[in-house]
Design an enzyme around this catalytic site. Structure first.
Site, PDB file in Angstrom:
ATOM      1  N   LYS A 234       0.842  -1.200   0.000  1.00 32.93           N
ATOM      2  CA  LYS A 234       0.000   0.000   0.000  1.00 32.93           C
ATOM      3  C   LYS A 234       0.877   1.250   0.000  1.00 32.93           C
ATOM      4  CE  LYS A 234      -3.871  -2.391   2.119  1.00 32.93           C
ATOM      5  NZ  LYS A 234      -4.624  -2.770   3.322  1.00 32.93           N
TER       6      LYS A 234
ATOM      7  N   GLN B  51      -4.913  -1.775   9.503  1.00 35.32           N
ATOM      8  CA  GLN B  51      -4.748  -3.069   8.840  1.00 35.32           C
ATOM      9  C   GLN B  51      -5.310  -4.194   9.713  1.00 35.32           C
ATOM     10  OE1 GLN B  51      -3.401  -3.446   5.670  1.00 35.32           O
ATOM     11  NE2 GLN B  51      -4.028  -5.582   5.852  1.00 35.32           N
TER      12      GLN B  51
ATOM     13  N   ASP C 176     -11.356   2.592   3.955  1.00 36.08           N
ATOM     14  CA  ASP C 176     -11.695   1.166   3.812  1.00 36.08           C
ATOM     15  C   ASP C 176     -13.205   0.953   3.744  1.00 36.08           C
ATOM     16  OD1 ASP C 176      -9.549  -0.524   3.507  1.00 36.08           O
ATOM     17  OD2 ASP C 176      -9.111  -0.675   5.653  1.00 36.08           O
TER      18      ASP C 176
END
Ligand code: NDP
Length: 288
Positions: A53, A97, A120
């Protein structure tokens, strides 16, 4: 032989488009989108994802920072970090994460991220907006799947879409997105009976299970589109999807490979969601 849906190539095109938009906004505003990635613990797979990422952000001209907490830090420390990033005006997107180590509550952490910085799309408010069919940041993997279907001009409206898997990050938001696109949606899971028979009714079959090659040719209606979200590490160290590519590709009309299918699209959508968050927070229009 089916059409191979090349997510890797499409993702590259989309990443270049995002990078061009980032540069154009930078010229206009002297600002760049900023993404903060939180990693708790040292899970090797998470470290690979976080590094990928970060690299993708750099290539797109997005400022990125990784905030690492040790596996024995506390939920309180994690919440304090999220609060600090929420207040930081140079940060437009925050992601935590997953999975978190066992002692952490992922729901509480996700819900603490400012909804407009939630790249997200896991915040309960954004999940609710998606459920209500309203504009909201959408989880990157389902968004990537939809972008692939559209890029390959796969008809969706009125088609029967069977999604195997009902997780909050893939299966459920995928079902909502397909419903929004006017598909007729069935969601299957570990308690579903007669799974092969159900899957054989699908015009579009999306597998998000986490079981290597469990979807075989006998699950597939001839000509159906098959999207493989699964990423499974096999005993020989190689990656395999949830779909048995070799047999299924002889029956399907179109199919995604693993690797090189859904995975790269997820990262491309994260960059897009970060750019969208930047536009939202800086009150910029979608036009440069
Ligand atoms: P979860 O483990 O959270 O969910 C798996 C789902 O599969 C559950 O709903 C479960 O049912 C269902 N399931 C399990 N076994 C069966 C079975 N035998 N038959 C039917 N359904 C079954 O996984 P995720 O959704 O997080 O991820 C799914 C896969 O996608 C994984 O391989 C993951 O690595 C991959 N992934 C890939 C991404 C990418 O970018 N390519 C991004 C995210 C995930 P139940 O709810 O009843 O337990």
């Amino acid at each position: 032989m089916s059409t191979i849906i090349r997510g890797k190539e499409l993702a590259q095109t989309l990443r270049e488009k995002t990078a061009r938009a980032v540069e154009a906004y930078h010229l206009k505003t002297h600002k760049r989108p900023g993404l903060a990635v939180i990693q708790v613990g040292e899970d090797p797979a998470s470290t690979v994802y976080v590094n990928n990422k970060e690299k993708a952000c750099q290539a797109a001209g997005i400022r990125s920072s990784v905030h690492r907490l040790s596996r024995d830090s506390s939920q309180l420390e994690l919440m304090a970090l999220i609060e600090q990033l929420n207040r930081d005006e140079s940060i437009h997107g925050i992601l935590c994460q997953l999975p978190l180590p066992d002692q952490f509550d992922a729901f509480t952490a996700t819900a603490a991220i400012k909804p407009e910085k939630d790249v997200d799309g896991f915040h309960p408010l954004n999940a609710g907006l998606l459920f209500l069919g309203r504009e909201a940041p959408v989880p990157c993997t389902p968004l990537g799947v939809l972008a692939m279907l559209k890029a390959y001009k796969i008809p969706i409206a009125g088609q029967h879409c069977v999604i195997v898997g009902r997780s909050n990050i893939v299966g459920k938001p995928m079902a909502q997105l397909m419903l929004r696109e006017n598909a007729t949606v069935t969601t299957a899971h570990s308690r579903t009976q007669n799974l092969p028979e159900l899957c054989r009714q699908a015009d579009i079959l999306i597998a998000a299970v986490g079981r290597a090659r469990m979807i075989t040719a006998d699950f597939i209606k001839p000509g159906a589109t098959v999207i493989d979200v699964g990423v499974n590490r096999c005993s020989d160290g190689k990656l395999a999807g949830d779909v048995d590519f070799e047999s299924v590709s002889t029956v399907a009309g179109a199919i995604t490979p693993v690797p090189g299918g859904v995975g790269p699209m997820t990262i491309a959508m994260l960059l897009q969601n970060t750019l969208d968050a930047f536009l939202r927070i800086e009150k910029l229009t979608g036009e440069v």
